[in-house]
Design an enzyme around this catalytic site. Structure first.
Site, PDB file in Angstrom:
ATOM      1  CD  GLU A 178       1.925  -4.684   5.079  1.00  0.00           C
ATOM      2  OE1 GLU A 178       2.682  -4.493   6.054  1.00  0.00           O
ATOM      3  OE2 GLU A 178       0.681  -4.664   5.165  1.00  0.00           O
TER       4      GLU A 178
ATOM      5  CG  ASP B 108      -6.197  -3.483   5.382  1.00  0.00           C
ATOM      6  OD1 ASP B 108      -6.759  -4.543   5.089  1.00  0.00           O
ATOM      7  OD2 ASP B 108      -5.355  -2.949   4.643  1.00  0.00           O
ATOM      8  CB  SER B 109      -5.559  -8.080   6.886  1.00  0.00           C
ATOM      9  OG  SER B 109      -5.166  -7.727   5.573  1.00  0.00           O
TER      10      SER B 109
ATOM     11  CG  HIS C 214      -1.605  -3.420   1.074  1.00  0.00           C
ATOM     12  ND1 HIS C 214      -2.642  -4.067   1.687  1.00  0.00           N
ATOM     13  CD2 HIS C 214      -0.560  -3.465   1.954  1.00  0.00           C
ATOM     14  CE1 HIS C 214      -2.263  -4.497   2.880  1.00  0.00           C
ATOM     15  NE2 HIS C 214      -1.004  -4.142   3.064  1.00  0.00           N
TER      16      HIS C 214
ATOM     17  CB  CYS D 230      -9.665  -5.131   4.151  1.00  0.00           C
ATOM     18  SG  CYS D 230      -9.296  -6.832   3.650  1.00  0.00           S
TER      19      CYS D 230
END
Length: 266
Positions: free
Chosen positions: A154, A13-14, A187, A77
């Site tokens: 995050e 994933d990023s 996320h 993602c």
């Protein structure tokens, strides 16, 4: 069974959103080894040019497949999945699994309307409109594109509290309009509890994590049995912010502390 237990899954994933997918796969297949890589140097992917995204994902994934004896790749993602899967599948000899927003199952569950909570890039991308056209079953689909929700996830992984007031303001367009909401970014299951509290228990939240886990199990052809492995490995492309706080959570999830592997020549 010993050979199955040695299978190594690569999750990409990023950012750390793909950890929600990792948790689903690991819950189903705890006996496997897991390598997680995230390209935080280029985060968020929704703002990258398509050619740049393909180049970065191809370089990072291919390098780790070669060096870590990977048996299956999960692109956790939505943005990367819609763009880079053909390139990776043409190049790699192992299975590559992608993710798409769970519009189809959500539409079959909704009696009123469906909410899609995603990133701005996912909301505006053509493939999302195609999913709605093909699978919404004539249900209205209300969409929210938010980068802030990604940042909240995050932050939560680094031990920061989520502001329910801020979250409610972001999700306000869905209030009282939908009975099923799709978490259309990997996320977002990381803040599922908070989203549920804001939208209310009467709204069913749906994501792709479990479906991805079942697909991984099917492709590997192994049983969902076995003992847990040791610590798994996690790598990033740039030093992560609040690294020590992030490592606290990563260790709880079964990883060794994050290691930085800058992407060379891209």
């Amino acid at each position: 069974m010993e050979q199955s237990a040695n299978k190594n899954i690569l999750i990409f994933d990023s950012g750390v959103g793909g950890l929600s997918v990792y948790q689903e796969i690991k819950a189903l297949l705890p006996q496997l080894s897991y390598t997680y890589i995230f390209d935080n140097q280029a985060y968020p992917y929704g703002e990258l040019e398509q050619a740049t995204l393909i180049q970065r994902v191809d370089a990072m994934v291919s390098s780790f497949v070669d060096s870590h004896h990977i048996d299956l790749v999960v692109i956790a993602c939505n943005t990367a999945s819609t763009i880079v899967l053909p390139t990776l599948r043409a190049k790699l000899s192992i299975p590559v699994v992608g993710v798409v927003p769970a519009i189809k199952p959500a539409s079959s569950l909704a009696s009123k309307a469906v909410g899609l909570i995603a990133t701005p890039a996912t909301v505006t991308r053509e493939y999302t409109q195609d999913l709605i056209r093909d699978f919404s079953n004539n249900k209205s689909v209300e969409m929210i594109g938010s980068t802030r929700l990604v940042d909240m996830a995050e932050e939560k992984l680094r031990g920061q509290a989520i502001s329910l007031q801020e979250l409610a303001a972001i999700l306000d367009p869905l209030q009282s309009k939908v009975d099923v909401a799709v978490l259309g970014c990997t996320h977002f299951p990381l803040i599922k509890e908070e989203i549920q509290r804001v939208l209310g228990e009467e709204v069913l939240l749906v994501d792709s994590g479990n479906a991805i886990a079942r697909r991984v199990k099917e492709l590997l052809g192994i049983n969902a049995e076995g003992s847990k492995r040791g610590a798994h490995q996690i790598y990033c492309s740039a030093p992560p912010w609040q690294e020590s706080a992030l490592n606290t959570t990563l260790i709880q999830l079964g990883f060794s502390p994050v290691q930085c592997r800058p992407l060379q020549g891209v």
